[in-house]
Structures are given as C-alpha cells and as structure tokens.
Design a protein around this motif. Structure first.
Motif, PDB file in Angstrom:
ATOM      1  N   GLU A   8     -23.782  -5.812  95.711  1.00 32.21           N
ATOM      2  CA  GLU A   8     -24.435  -5.736  94.630  1.00 32.21           C
ATOM      3  C   GLU A   8     -24.428  -6.859  93.739  1.00 32.21           C
ATOM      4  O   GLU A   8     -25.386  -7.409  93.091  1.00 32.21           O
ATOM      5  N   ARG A   9     -23.222  -7.601  93.740  1.00 33.68           N
ATOM      6  CA  ARG A   9     -22.850  -8.669  92.975  1.00 33.68           C
ATOM      7  C   ARG A   9     -23.235 -10.015  93.412  1.00 33.68           C
ATOM      8  O   ARG A   9     -23.007 -11.148  93.087  1.00 33.68           O
TER       9      ARG A   9
ATOM     10  N   ASP B 272     -19.283   4.106  86.818  1.00 34.95           N
ATOM     11  CA  ASP B 272     -20.550   3.650  86.380  1.00 34.95           C
ATOM     12  C   ASP B 272     -21.845   3.879  87.238  1.00 34.95           C
ATOM     13  O   ASP B 272     -21.615   4.437  88.048  1.00 34.95           O
TER      14      ASP B 272
ATOM     15  N   SER C  65     -15.904   2.814  89.592  1.00 33.94           N
ATOM     16  CA  SER C  65     -16.683   3.805  90.368  1.00 33.94           C
ATOM     17  C   SER C  65     -17.260   4.957  89.451  1.00 33.94           C
ATOM     18  O   SER C  65     -18.071   5.658  90.100  1.00 33.94           O
TER      19      SER C  65
ATOM     20  N   GLY D  53     -11.510  -3.890  89.578  1.00 34.43           N
ATOM     21  CA  GLY D  53     -12.152  -2.762  89.449  1.00 34.43           C
ATOM     22  C   GLY D  53     -11.234  -1.638  89.336  1.00 34.43           C
ATOM     23  O   GLY D  53      -9.919  -1.651  89.489  1.00 34.43           O
TER      24      GLY D  53
ATOM     25  N   TYR E 170     -15.692  -3.682  87.930  1.00 33.70           N
ATOM     26  CA  TYR E 170     -16.535  -2.547  88.344  1.00 33.70           C
ATOM     27  C   TYR E 170     -15.602  -1.320  88.150  1.00 33.70           C
ATOM     28  O   TYR E 170     -14.366  -1.216  88.504  1.00 33.70           O
TER      29      TYR E 170
ATOM     30  N   CYS F 201     -21.024  -1.681  96.873  1.00 36.50           N
ATOM     31  CA  CYS F 201     -21.263  -1.463  95.620  1.00 36.50           C
ATOM     32  C   CYS F 201     -20.722  -2.435  94.816  1.00 36.50           C
ATOM     33  O   CYS F 201     -21.350  -2.515  93.540  1.00 36.50           O
ATOM     34  N   VAL F 202     -20.016  -3.459  95.350  1.00 39.12           N
ATOM     35  CA  VAL F 202     -19.830  -4.572  94.552  1.00 39.12           C
ATOM     36  C   VAL F 202     -19.936  -5.789  95.248  1.00 39.12           C
ATOM     37  O   VAL F 202     -20.624  -6.788  94.530  1.00 39.12           O
TER      38      VAL F 202
ATOM     39  N   HIS G   4     -16.320  -7.593  82.668  1.00 45.87           N
ATOM     40  CA  HIS G   4     -17.466  -7.003  83.589  1.00 45.87           C
ATOM     41  C   HIS G   4     -16.727  -6.705  84.928  1.00 45.87           C
ATOM     42  O   HIS G   4     -17.185  -6.875  86.059  1.00 45.87           O
TER      43      HIS G   4
ATOM     44  N   THR H  87     -16.877  -0.162  98.272  1.00 42.80           N
ATOM     45  CA  THR H  87     -16.978  -1.273  97.161  1.00 42.80           C
ATOM     46  C   THR H  87     -17.454  -2.562  97.927  1.00 42.80           C
ATOM     47  O   THR H  87     -18.145  -3.331  97.254  1.00 42.80           O
TER      48      THR H  87
ATOM     49  N   TYR I  39     -22.843   1.879  90.052  1.00 36.51           N
ATOM     50  CA  TYR I  39     -22.197   2.216  91.344  1.00 36.51           C
ATOM     51  C   TYR I  39     -22.256   3.566  91.843  1.00 36.51           C
ATOM     52  O   TYR I  39     -22.347   3.627  93.177  1.00 36.51           O
TER      53      TYR I  39
END
Length: 943
Positions: A565-566, A159, A157, A95, A155, A561-562, A153, A558, A162
């Motif tokens: 999120e993922r 995006d 910040s 990221g 991450y 958000c990561v 792909h 993160t 995000y």
C-alpha cells in the motif's frame, strides 16, 4: 619565587558536560527532533539511496508499554539508524494491532456485552475509541525511547483503508483457492466464546482423570479368530482405550489403532464373574495389565497388527452405538493402551482419521460435537445410562462419566495425572476442541504447506535455529482457523448460499466492491449493507457471513496493507520480533504471503528473547521483580536502557536488574568521558585550517587512526550482522585500551605542553578529530541522544543530527611503506606492557611515585636494538617515563631494568631532565618546555 606556568599549557576545554543528566536532557532533544521533523528530513536526505525496509510487527493497542516492548522497538531502531549510516534509505513505519478480544473485554467491562447498553455499531465505535487512546499512550513512550519513525502516519489495523485492504487481501487468497469452510474441530475458549488460532494457545500443567475404558466387542468370537483362537464359552472380549478427557466419550464414534503396531489378545481382569480377554498393544500390554491389577500376562493366539483388526465392531461404553475399529497414523505405543477413542468433533487427528472412513458424514453436528460455546452439553445430548448430561459443563462431567463407567463395569482403571494441556493465552483457562462451522485457510488444497516450507528456505534466519523451529511448526500445523464469533474486527465479507453454504461464485469481485464501502465508512459498512445492493435478485438466496477475521490474519497481511500500500515493495528486508512469533506473526505473515504471492514477505527474520531478572525468573508484579522502561528513563535515561539492550545477548533470555543497570551506567560514563576527552582536546581546532593529511602525521597518531579504521570496519560489519553486543565490546575496548590506557595517556604531554600550533599538537588533534567523527557515528544507533549531543560540539560546520551522515571516510589503514608498521607497533606496545610490569612494584613499594620518576634500561639482541635505536630519544614519551637507554645482549629475550631518576623535575611537564635549571629565564623548566614557552617549540616525529 616559583612561577605559575599553568597558563602556558593547552589544557582541554569543552562545554560538553561531564554528567549526562539524561533524564532532563533527553526530553529537550526529543522536542527539538520533532520540532524539526527529523524523520522527514532523514528521508529527504536519504532520497535516491537503495531502500532497506524493516517492517514493524504491530504491538497490541492495549495498556502501557513494558520492558519487552522497549527491547523490541529499540532493537528495530538500532538497525534502522545503522542502515542510514551505511548509506541506505531506511523508512520505519510503526504500526498497531487494534482489533480483537482484549479490547472487546475492556469495553464489555464498562458497557456490558453487545445489546445491553450499546448496539453492535455503538460497541464497535467504543472499541475504536479505546484502541486509539491506547495507541496514543504507547506512542508517547515509544518516542521517549528515542525511536525515530513516521509517528505522524503509523499504520493501524482499525484504519478504514487498512480494513478495506485486509478484505482485498482475503479476496486474493480466495482467488488462489486457499479458503475452505467446514465443520472441523478447532481450539475453543469458553471464556472467549470463540475459536482460537494456534498462536493464541499456550501449554500449562493441568490435573486430569486418566481412565482406561473397555469397549466390548459386538462379535467377540469373530474378533478372537483374528488372533487365531477360538473363544471359550462365556468369555467376553473388549478393546480398552485410555483417555484424559472423559467428557469427550459422548462424542466417541470410533476406536483407532496403529496400522503397524502389533496387538495381542491377553487375559484381563474378570468382569461380572466372567472372564474377559483384552486387545492391547504388545509393547504396552504388560504395563497396562499391571495397571489393571493383573500380575501374570497370559497371551491367547498370535499377535496381529492394527490393520488386521480394522473393521471390527465394538459397543460404545454407555450408548447404543456401534463403534468401528479404524487405523490412524497418530496412534503410538508411547503410553495408554495402543487404542485411541476417536471423537472427530473433539480432536484434529481424530477428525482426519474418521473423515478417511466416512464416519464424520454419518452423524449430525450435535452428535459430532454435543458441547456448546459455553462448555455445556447441548439439550439434545442423550443421558449416560440413567445420568443426564444435558446442561452439564464438561469439566464437571468428567467425574459424572467416570461414575457411570464404574457402575456399568467399563472402567478398568482411574488415576489423576498432571500433564501439559492447551490453555487460552488471554484467560489462562483450559480450552477444548470443538467441531464447529468455521472458515479455514487450507494447508493442503492449494499446496500451501508445501509452498510455505519451500519459502522458509529462501529466508535468512537470525539466530539460525529459527529456520528449524518454524519449519517444524508449519509441517505439523492444522488448517488455519481464520473465523471468529466476535464483534470487534474485520468481517469475512462473503455471501454464502442459504441452501448449500457455498460462497457466491463472484466472491472475489464482490469482496472488492465491499472493500470500497469499507474504505469509506469502516467495517460498519458491511453490517449496514443491504445484499440487494450488490446481488440484486440473488439476494434472497444468500446470507452475509457475520464472523470476523482472526486478529492474526489482521497482522499477517501487513505486507499487503502496509508494504504494498505504501510503495515499500515486497518482500521486506527484515522482520524482527520476539521468539514466540515463529508460531505467531512470522508464521501468519509467511502463510498469507505465500497464499497471495507465492513467496515469503520477508528476506530475513530476526528473533529476540524475553526479559528476565538476574536469577532467570520471568518478571512479574507478584514476584516484585519487574522493571518498567518508564522508570528507567526517569531515573537513568533512555540511552542507558538502549545501552543495556545493545549489550545483552538478545538471542537468549535477557537479564535485567538494578545491578545490571548500574554496570551499564558505568559503561556509559566510560563512553561519555571518552567523548568529552576527545572534544576537550579539540578546543581551538578548525578542521578546515588545521587538519593534517594522514601522511603528515606523527607515527603514533597515524597508528591510532589505523586502529580506529580497524574498529570501524568491525563495527560496521557487526551492525550488518545485527551483532550489537560485539559492537559495545569493541567500543568499550577501544575506549579503555586503545584510547584510555594508551593513546590519550601518551598524547597528553604533547597536547598540553607543546605550542598550540605545533606540528606535534596539530597531528594529535587531527587524529582525535578523525576518531571523534567516527566515534560519534559508531554510537549513534545505540546512544542516539548522546551522539546527537556530541555531534553539536564537534568542530566544523555540520548538519544538525549525526544520522544525516554516513560512516566516516577519513580513517584509513597504515600504508605498506609506513615508517612503523602495525606489527612494529604491536612489538612496542608489548614492550610498554613489560615496562609497566617492572614499574608497578616500584610504585607499590614507594621507590617511585609515578612512571615519570623512573629511568628505564632496555636490553635486547643487536637486531632489535638497531630497529629501536631511531626511537630511543622518544621511547620515554611512549612509556611516559624518564630517559630510556638501549643496550645489546646475546639473547632472544628482551630485558627491562628500572631505577628512580636522580635528575631534577620540570614543574611544567613533570619530566625528570638533566637540563632543568640551565635556562636563566626559566630555571624550573626543562629545555623542551622553555623552548615551548618562549620559542618555536620542539617537533617530534614518532610519539
């Protein structure tokens, strides 16, 4: 005529190159990895395994990567790859941190500030484009390092998704009661024009004027009576303070004393022809008076503690302002006078102490903080005496204010001192505390400090001192200032009431609605939003907050958000960053994790040191001692860089120089040569047809498999503990000692001279095959390119990357009933060393040319000789010598004698044997070689 027997030997043969030629070979391998989509295939191959998540802390998207970046990314890559080999599914999502001031500055240099050539939306777009270009630049070099991850792909910040999730994360923190707003002193950089977070501060030496200033008592007699004395007529009383920031005196609103410190009333220097008594901390009084030129200390009355002086009124040194005496726990008797001038607009401790007495609420914002964002006194700032302050920069005001104090008799002492002072880490310029309206994550109002300290104890810290370090930082840190007065970042998406300044009561719900807009159009959606769309008729009463979030908040969430999120789950198994991140990303992640989930977002935290040259100096362009990772990859290859990083003690500063790189290149050659020797001797070996069971192998071969098993156990455990330098030591020792100077040396005769399909040769090949299968896995996390290359040359069908495998299971320890135990081999190897010590001076003196030229006589007690007797005919192969004789002596010691052999030498195996010349068909060969050339060959069971 001599016959050439070279064709009868089974010499090593492999296409695995002797020279690594890494700078040329690695890019081709890298191209193949990405053509084959190696990362996706790794994840498919590992599907269903338990997850191990190393969460990548985002580097800042600005500029080419440097050596510190390389250290960080390669350490992460080593861990991720070792987890694949250990049987985990180890996703790695890289990221980038893409908002913030450095990118703004880069765009300002090209286009000017917002409103010059670009409006705010256009400015943010240029920032976005610039950040994307920097991500692309850094991504290319990270890949070249051999780091495998989801580079397609990552991450970022910036995006939209995000940015939206960051607003959602803030909403959760708001919902849990951690957000607050107030006029509090914050670190302020005049160059940035914004508040700074703790992690954006670094301390450097600064020369400042240190002054003692007398605050005269409003009622000197009343103050003297607190010490139990009556004040003689015409005597003044003052309370001196000591400060290194004269510019803060216009905002001085109180004087703080230590509640438990003892204070005394002493005779001070005369003022305007009058006697002046001074109130000083008893522990400092003598030293302070010497500073004022008073050599004899005269004390009036009794000592009184700080609490006993609370409430006394003093006069400001140049304003008509009453200054109350208060007490504060921050006051000490380490230096100064024991009294601290208190400007709540310019210091956190001052603010806390003054708030306790209700002082802050008595003054306007301009009185609390008369300094604007550029470091200039506000137009409303009153003059100091007759000297104007309005429009003057604070750093220039120091000298001006000192002169005012000198002129009015308040200045008791002045000296220049060099001291540690907070500076902006970007601009390297001194910063100031300024009380400004800001948004904070409170450390106290919802018990965040308490809960964060508890969460720290649940985490595994590598090195262990990391726990104490982050604990002390969290214990002492102020509220987290999360607002910034800048353009490029994620907005604090709140609506605040125009009258009260309070956030809308439905803030959490509204932030979720804003996040849906941002997810579609990015942060510009917030600035373009008409409040009426969400607030309806209430819109007239509310304003949008225009501040953006601190970039440490960007990266600190993160885990939301990561990870969330993922679908990677929380907490992550590991966070790994530089040792400065206890005050940076580790801490911001911890605080947001606890604020959102009540728990740390990581199970383990690992830190690495910084890179320095061989003399311990920080690498810099000015010193000319910097080494760029790109240059290392161009000249030596990424695997050499990776080997250095794994070899170094990364828990401390990591030294690098050309000489250190050369040593690592030498170590690499040793590893590569070992791989080549193993592969060369596996020529013609088919594991499906030729691999012998462990219990049907020659004793020495079975023993080396046992040693390899021991090494693999230690290597796997060291990978588990993140102790990579131990792995390299184990690896090099195995290459040099177990293999290089022993096993490979001893087995050359058997591999080269015995018939191709003989038991003895296939046994050695079986051992080497097992070792090679294990060896390639041991090196794979570190020497990823070399391991992939070696994998392609191993015999037998295999998938096309070593990381598709797990630790090799074909190794095993010696069984308890083995003919020779590990202890037996230890004793034999000790004897081998003893023989070598006897032969070395003979070789040096020219008595023999090589160990094969010597006859050995070993003498020991009867029990030892009886144990070694079954091996007697084969000890010569272990010693790589001529014949070995055993004899008995009455002693516990072992004795070794040697002499040059008088027997003829076989031209094929070079052994001196009595039967050389006795075979008519092969008059130059010994009987063993003649049999190996013509007949079934000689079978051996030990060595």
């Amino acid at each position: 005529m001599s016959q050439d027997y070279k064709a009868t030997l089974n010499l090593p043969a492999t296409d695995f190159p002797m020279r690594g030629d890494l700078p040329k070979r690695e890019p081709a391998m890298l191209e193949r990895w990405y053509a084959e989509d190696l990362y996706s295939r790794l994840r498919e191959n590992a599907s269903g395994r338990p997850l191990f998540v190393l969460h990548d802390g985002p580097p800042y998207a600005n500029g080419a990567i440097h050596l510190g970046h390389a250290v960080n990314k390669i350490l992460k890559d080593i861990i991720v790859k070792s987890r694949y080999l250990a049987g985990y599914d180890a996703p790695y999502i890289p990221g980038w941190d893409c908002h913030g001031l450095p990118i703004e500055i880069a765009i300002e240099k090209k286009y000017g500030k917002v409103g010059v050539k670009l409006d705010a939306a256009e400015f943010r777009q240029k920032c976005r484009e610039y950040a994307e270009s920097q991500v692309e630049l850094q991504c290319r070099d990270f890949k070249r390092l051999g780091v495998i991850g989801d580079w397609d792909h990552p991450y970022k910040s910036l995006d939209f998704r995000y940015e939206a999730n960051e607003i959602r994360a803030l909403a959760k923190i708001v919902a849990n009661g951690h957000l607050t707003r107030g006029v509090k002193p914050v670190h302020w950089c005049f160059d940035c024009g914004s508040a700074l977070a703790e992690a954006e501060i670094e301390y450097q030496d600064k020369v400042s004027p240190a002054i003692d200033v007398a605050y005269a008592a409003r009622d000197p007699q009343a103050l003297a009576r607190r010490f139990g004395v009556e004040l003689p007529e015409g005597v003044e009383v003052a309370l001196p303070i000591w400060t290194t920031t004269p510019w803060t005196l216009p905002a001085s609103l109180a004087v703080s004393l230590g509640p438990e410190l003892d204070y005394v009333l002493v005779e001070g220097p005369a003022h305007g022809g009058k006697r002046r008594w001074l109130v000083l901390a008893q522990a400092l009084a003598e030293r302070v008076l010497q500073r004022y030129g008073v050599t004899d200390m005269v004390v009036h009355g009794q000592a009184v503690n700080g609490t006993g002086l609370e409430g006394a009124l003093l006069a400001h040194p140049f304003y008509e302002r009453d200054i109350p005496v208060i007490v504060g726990e921050h006051v000490s008797a380490e230096d100064g006078t024991g009294a601290v001038h208190t400007a709540p607009g310019h210091g956190q401790d001052d603010y806390v102490a003054a708030r306790r007495y209700g002082i802050v609420e008595q003054y306007t914002a301009a009185q609390l903080n008369p300094v604007d964002g550029r470091g200039v006194y506000l137009p409303s700032t009153p003059p100091a005496g007759d000297t104007p302050l309005a429009g003057l920069h604070i750093w220039k005001a120091n000298d001006v204010i000192v002169e005012v104090l000198r002129d009015n008799g308040s200045l008791l002492a002045l000296q220049k001192i060099e001291h540690s002072y907070p500076h902006c880490w970007r601009h390297k310029s001194p910063i100031a505390f300024r009380a400004t309206p800001q948004w904070f994550i409170s450390m106290e109002q919802a018990h965040l400090r308490r809960d964060a300290l508890a969460a720290i104890k649940t985490v595994g810290w590598f090195p262990t001192w990391g726990e104490a370090r982050i604990t002390s930082m969290v214990e002492g840190r102020p509220d987290w200032t999360i607002s910034r007065q800048r353009t490029w970042g994620v907005p604090i998406a709140l609506f605040i009431h125009r009258e009260t300044g309070e956030p809308h009561p439905r803030s959490v719900e509204l932030m979720e609605q804003v996040a849906t807009y941002v997810e579609k159009d990015g942060v510009d959606a917030w600035y373009a939003l008409d409040p009426a769309e969400l607030l309806g008729d209430e819109a007239a009463d509310y304003d949008k907050v225009t501040d953006i979030l601190d970039v440490w908040f960007d990266s600190g969430v993160t885990h939301e958000c990561v990870l969330r999120e993922r679908g990677l789950g929380k907490p992550a198994d590991l966070y790994l960053e530089g040792s400065d991140q206890h005050r940076g990303w580790f801490q911001s992640s911890l605080l947001t994790g606890v604020a959102i989930d009540g728990a740390a977002p990581y199970r383990q935290c690992l830190t690495h040191g910084f890179t320095v040259d061989e003399h311990g100096r920080k690498m810099s362009k000015s010193l000319g001692n910097g080494i760029e990772p790109q240059d290392i990859m161009k000249t030596l290859g990424a695997d050499i860089l990776r080997l250095w990083i794994a070899s170094a003690d990364y828990s401390n500063e990591m030294s690098l120089s050309q000489e250190i790189l050369k040593r690592n290149a030498d170590a690499y050659r040793r590893i590569r040569n070992t791989a080549r020797f193993l592969l060369g001797n596996l020529h013609g070996f088919d594991p499906d047809a030729h691999l012998r069971p462990l219990d049907d192998m020659v004793a020495l071969d079975r023993w080396i498999v046992h040693r390899a098993w021991e090494v693999q156990e230690k290597i796997a455990a060291a990978y588990e503990r993140y102790n990579f330098s131990e792995i390299i030591q184990l690896l090099l020792n195995f290459c040099s000692v177990d293999l290089g100077s022993l096993y490979l040396d001893v087995t050359k005769d058997r591999l080269y001279t015995m018939r191709e399909d003989s038991r003895g040769r296939r046994s050695a090949q079986s051992a080497m095959y097992r070792i090679a299968e294990a060896f390639v896995r041991w090196i794979a996390p570190v020497l990823s390119f070399t391991a992939d290359e070696m994998w392609g040359y191993l015999p037998g069908a295999r998938k096309d990357n070593v990381l598709f495998a797990t630790w090799y299971e074909g190794l095993a320890p010696l069984p308890a009933d083995a003919p020779l135990s590990a202890a037996d081999f230890d004793a034999l190897l000790a004897l081998r060393e003893q023989v070598a010590k006897v032969l070395e001076p003979m070789r040096a003196n020219g008595v023999i040319g090589a160990a094969l030229d010597a006859e050995i006589q070993v003498s020991a007690n009867a029990a030892t000789v009886a144990k070694w007797a079954p091996l007697a005919d084969e000890l010569r192969f272990l010693f790589i010598s001529g014949d070995v004789g055993l004899s008995t002596v009455e002693a516990d010691e072992v004795f070794v004698l040697a002499e040059a052999s008088a027997k003829p030498k076989c031209v094929r195996c070079w052994h001196h044997r009595a039967d050389v010349g006795t075979h008519a068909a092969h008059p130059q060969l010994c009987g063993r070689c003649a049999s190996n050339v013509d007949g079934p060959g000689e079978d051996r069971s030990w060595f």
